[in-house]
Design an enzyme around this catalytic site. Structure first.
Site, mmCIF file in Angstrom:
data_model
loop_
_atom_site.group_PDB
_atom_site.id
_atom_site.type_symbol
_atom_site.label_atom_id
_atom_site.label_comp_id
_atom_site.label_asym_id
_atom_site.label_seq_id
_atom_site.Cartn_x
_atom_site.Cartn_y
_atom_site.Cartn_z
ATOM 1 N N CYS A 194 0.810 -1.208 0.000
ATOM 2 C CA CYS A 194 0.000 0.000 0.000
ATOM 3 C C CYS A 194 0.846 1.261 0.000
ATOM 4 O O CYS A 194 2.045 1.247 0.261
ATOM 5 C CB CYS A 194 -0.969 0.023 1.177
ATOM 6 S SG CYS A 194 -0.262 -0.423 2.761
ATOM 7 N N GLY A 205 0.218 -0.164 -4.961
ATOM 8 C CA GLY A 205 -0.999 -0.927 -4.757
ATOM 9 C C GLY A 205 -1.987 -0.662 -5.866
ATOM 10 O O GLY A 205 -2.330 0.492 -6.118
ATOM 11 N N ASN A 227 0.348 1.984 6.060
ATOM 12 C CA ASN A 227 1.250 1.224 5.196
ATOM 13 C C ASN A 227 2.167 0.411 6.086
ATOM 14 O O ASN A 227 2.863 0.961 6.938
ATOM 15 C CB ASN A 227 2.078 2.175 4.319
ATOM 16 C CG ASN A 227 3.133 1.448 3.507
ATOM 17 O OD1 ASN A 227 2.990 0.271 3.215
ATOM 18 N ND2 ASN A 227 4.197 2.143 3.149
ATOM 19 N N GLY A 228 2.163 -0.904 5.884
ATOM 20 C CA GLY A 228 3.003 -1.773 6.699
ATOM 21 C C GLY A 228 2.238 -2.997 7.141
ATOM 22 O O GLY A 228 1.251 -3.392 6.530
ATOM 23 N N TYR A 232 13.487 -2.108 -5.375
ATOM 24 C CA TYR A 232 12.340 -2.372 -6.252
ATOM 25 C C TYR A 232 11.093 -1.547 -5.962
ATOM 26 O O TYR A 232 10.486 -0.996 -6.866
ATOM 27 C CB TYR A 232 11.990 -3.861 -6.178
ATOM 28 C CG TYR A 232 10.739 -4.254 -6.938
ATOM 29 C CD1 TYR A 232 10.661 -4.105 -8.321
ATOM 30 C CD2 TYR A 232 9.644 -4.789 -6.274
ATOM 31 C CE1 TYR A 232 9.515 -4.465 -9.027
ATOM 32 C CE2 TYR A 232 8.496 -5.156 -6.959
ATOM 33 C CZ TYR A 232 8.439 -4.994 -8.331
ATOM 34 O OH TYR A 232 7.308 -5.349 -9.020
#
Length: 491
Positions: free
Chosen positions: A22, A48, A127-128, A267
């Site tokens: 996300c 996402g 996020n996580g 990435y």
């Protein structure tokens, strides 16, 4: 992230890649906040693609929200939808599901989540991954909490509801102190934009300024799209509260050494973003240079596996002196719902996304540079396509160390028994992929490329590299309870 069992991507055209789950974005003090949030989320779409959501607040009208499956461009660009999201403050979230297709992902799992407290409402986007979410959820349910989703992020809202803090930022602090794992959080009240990173700073979060307003985002590329000024990164363990009067900052957690996710450099982040004061593009080019030093090979052409392998392939070419060329072309216009996947179409797989430039590769010894090898399925298909196009040799060079361990901090990773590098030696992987040679950058080489001159051989690594090393900076409590086995000294 969903608490259901991890599953391989259900869509037949998904790349065999690790997926960031996300991205978060928030803004306060601007006209038409929803449109600004939509632009920011569009820039973060790579983090996402399954679903997205926006929450705003307008005095006199209260909180408004919209949550949709699919791309931001398809859901948050029409005037009718955006008119339902008025106000000068808003937050948003883009999500990558870890559990199957759209049909398996419920709209109730799509963030931001909203809660109404005695002092007013608040929305939160995360996020996580919370590594003790199952234990927290059980405790909260036993005490009467009623969950609306399968997301670990909803635990934060319920913990805030049980807090006795007088203000919403105080309640958020208390809630996040009970959370283990990785979190970059963007939240909002009626007047405040709040951002917070976990004490290790595993996931990114940056602060920007837009006119008299303030912006929080997962990456700097989301600031660029709205022409905001990058101010700084939110520090690990820091909480900021932005209003029309400015930004307040404090550190509610016990200090800890930063362990930022090193795969953000490899990435996840967009190459035009800045991480830790370093250009992601330049770091990836440096990775390619280090890879060329560590694993040289006599060949005619360096080709990236597009698009993520491109900067590293350029670096490999510059360092080795072997010409760079686009031997594989990516179809940029194939959506996730291209065609109903009949068996014949399903077998086409990678060819729908990638095509070999036959005139370039025929008769050549090709070095293919990619960012990672996960299950190896896509790598084998690409090799076959290159050989069918007439290449004389195929050599893989991978811009990350072997991925041997699953991530529990916000990345969709297969179970360990599905990771190729966890079950094979490098030589066995080479034979399995059927290539002339296969080499990964060393973990020390990767550290040098991201600016750690001494490599990883120091008292304590600066980054989280658990997917390569098996050394988890935060104990994955829930997974251990489910039988996951940590790295042994022999490994």
């Amino acid at each position: 992230m969903s608490l259901r069992d991890r599953m391989p991507p259900a869509h037949p055209f998904d790349d065999d890649k690790l997926k960031e789950e996300c991205g978060v974005f928030g803004v306060v003090g601007v006209d038409n906040a929803a449109s600004v949030v939509a632009l920011g989320l569009h820039a973060l779409q790579h983090r996402g693609q399954e679903a997205g959501g926006i929450v705003t607040h307008e005095f006199g009208q209260g909180f408004s929200s919209a949550r949709r499956f699919g791309y931001v461009r398809d859901n948050f660009t029409d005037a009718e939808t955006m008119a339902t999201l008025p106000g000068p403050i808003g937050i948003g979230h883009v999500r990558y599901s870890t559990a199957g297709s759209k049909g398996a992902t419920q709209i109730r799992d799509v963030q931001p989540f909203f809660g109404e407290f005695s002092m007013g409402g608040a929305a939160i986007a995360h996020n996580g991954n919370i590594t003790n979410a199952l234990a927290l959820r059980k405790e909260l349910v036993d005490r009467g909490s009623i969950f609306q989703s399968s997301s670990d992020s909803e635990c934060i809202i319920h913990l805030m509801a049980r807090s006795m803090g007088r203000k919403i930022p105080d309640r958020m602090e208390e809630a996040l102190r009970k959370v283990e794992g990785a979190f970059s959080v963007v939240a909002m009240t009626r007047t405040k934009l709040i951002g917070c990173r976990d004490p290790l700073g595993v996931r990114p979060l940056v602060l920007g300024q837009l006119g008299d307003g303030w912006v929080l985002a997962s990456e700097t590329c989301a600031l660029d799209i709205i022409n905001a000024t990058f101010i700084r990164e939110i520090e690990p363990g820091e909480m900021v509260v932005a209003t029309g009067k400015g930004v307040e900052s404090h550190f509610p957690f016990r200090p800890a050494k930063s362990r930022f996710c090193i795969f953000e450099h490899v990435y996840f982040s967009r190459p035009d973003s800045i991480l830790g004061g370093r250009s992601v593009y330049e770091t990836r080019e440096n990775i390619g240079r280090e890879l060329a030093k560590e694993a040289p090979v006599d060949a005619d052409m360096v080709c990236p596996v597009p698009d993520s392998g491109t900067p590293a392939a350029i670096g490999f070419s510059l360092e080795s002196g072997i010409p760079y060329a686009m031997g594989i072309i990516r179809n940029q216009y194939m959506g996730r719902t291209f065609i109903e996947p009949t068996e014949s179409i399903r077998n086409m797989g990678v060819r729908l996304k990638l095509n070999v430039n036959r005139a370039l590769v025929k008769g050549k010894r090709i070095i293919l540079v990619d960012d990672s090898v996960v299950r190896g399925t896509t790598s084998r298909k690409i090799k076959e396509m290159i050989l069918e196009a007439g290449a004389a040799e195929v050599h893989f060079r991978i811009a990350s160390p072997p991925t041997k361990w699953p991530c529990f901090y916000g990345v969709d990773t297969p179970q360990r028994d599905k990771l190729l590098a966890a079950n094979m030696t490098e030589e066995e992987m080479r034979d399995h992929l059927g290539v002339n040679s296969l080499k990964f950058i060393s973990i020390d080489g990767l550290y040098r490329a991201v600016g750690e001159a001494r490599g990883r051989d120091q008292a304590s690594p600066q980054y989280c590299d658990a997917c390569f090393s098996g050394e988890y900076p935060v104990k994955p409590s829930d997974m251990l309870d489910q039988g996951f086995e940590m790295k042994t000294p022999a490994e």
